[in-house]
Design a protein around this motif. Structure first.
Motif, mmCIF file in Angstrom:
data_model
loop_
_atom_site.group_PDB
_atom_site.id
_atom_site.type_symbol
_atom_site.label_atom_id
_atom_site.label_comp_id
_atom_site.label_asym_id
_atom_site.label_seq_id
_atom_site.Cartn_x
_atom_site.Cartn_y
_atom_site.Cartn_z
ATOM 1 N N THR A 77 -1.152 2.684 -8.219
ATOM 2 C CA THR A 77 -1.984 2.572 -7.351
ATOM 3 C C THR A 77 -3.390 2.209 -8.033
ATOM 4 O OG1 THR A 77 -2.491 4.790 -6.789
ATOM 5 C CG2 THR A 77 -0.892 3.704 -5.384
ATOM 6 N N HIS A 85 -12.385 -3.504 -1.900
ATOM 7 C CA HIS A 85 -11.275 -3.099 -3.100
ATOM 8 C C HIS A 85 -12.307 -2.002 -3.835
ATOM 9 C CE1 HIS A 85 -7.751 -3.975 -1.609
ATOM 10 N NE2 HIS A 85 -8.186 -4.901 -1.053
ATOM 11 N N GLY A 131 -10.437 1.248 -4.486
ATOM 12 C CA GLY A 131 -10.376 1.435 -5.796
ATOM 13 C C GLY A 131 -10.581 2.933 -6.013
ATOM 14 N N ARG A 158 0.851 -1.159 -0.032
ATOM 15 C CA ARG A 158 -0.135 0.088 -0.092
ATOM 16 C C ARG A 158 0.856 1.148 -0.091
ATOM 17 N NH1 ARG A 158 -5.058 0.965 2.680
ATOM 18 N NH2 ARG A 158 -5.494 -1.186 1.867
ATOM 19 N N GLU A 163 -5.147 -1.597 -7.690
ATOM 20 C CA GLU A 163 -6.358 -1.798 -7.221
ATOM 21 C C GLU A 163 -7.364 -2.590 -8.299
ATOM 22 O OE1 GLU A 163 -7.647 -1.609 -4.204
ATOM 23 O OE2 GLU A 163 -5.642 -0.977 -3.501
#
Length: 179
Positions: free
Chosen positions: A55, A78, A82, A48, A59
């Motif tokens: 990123t 998620h 996301g 993370r 996700e």
């Protein structure tokens, strides 16, 4: 219903109470093993906060694993994460549709393909890996492999321990029902 009881802060020794700083059901279950939780969280924190991997793409891969394995907990959490990391509702729908979704550029299709292959076939194929090389350097290829492998382990824990989706996350299942 979960196979073991969820723990609360008061159930833990004082030195372990920080394990429930974020009292989601996954943490409340894993707290049965404080040392195991710390080890598990170490890799998750690296993914993370320290990984170089994009990123939003991360996700997308994790959400895809939730779709493929039909793991409500992973899937619902998620969707929320996301969105925090730049996924639009159209992105979420594309992840649900899979690597063949018309709206996806090549790199996104390849990331979803890698997630599919590692989840269903236990490894990323040579063809997909070679195609990913056109977009990612060696470090990012390894990071993608770590991310997909780690979250495949996560869904297996969630399913084996029968960890329930928290009420605040059920809305994502209603908004984006699993196919």
């Amino acid at each position: 219903m979960a196979r073991l009881p969820y723990l609360d802060v008061d159930d833990l020794a004082p030195e372990d109470r920080e394990l429930l700083d974020r009292p989601i059901n996954l943490a409340r279950m894993l707290a049965h093993s404080p040392a195991g939780t710390r080890a598990f969280r170490h890799t998750g924190a690296w993914i993370r906060h320290k990984s170089r991997f994009d990123t939003r793409l991360r996700e997308m891969a994790i959400l895809r694993i939730g779709v493929i394995t039909r793991t409500d907990y992973e899937y619902s959490h998620h969707i929320e994460l996301g969105r925090q990391f730049g996924m639009s509702d159209d992105d979420i729908r594309a992840v649900i549709a899979g690597p063949e979704a018309d709206s996806l550029p090549e790199l996104e299709r390849l990331v979803l393909t890698a997630a599919d292959e590692a989840t269903e076939g236990l490894s990323i194929s040579t063809e997909t890996f070679d195609a990913l090389r056109r977009h990612l350097d060696a470090e990012l290829l390894v990071e993608l492999t770590i991310i997909v492998s780690y979250y495949n382990a996560v869904v297996r824990m969630l399913r084996s321990l029968e960890i329930d989706v928290e009420p605040g996350y059920e809305r994502y299942m209603e908004e984006f029902p699993l196919p």
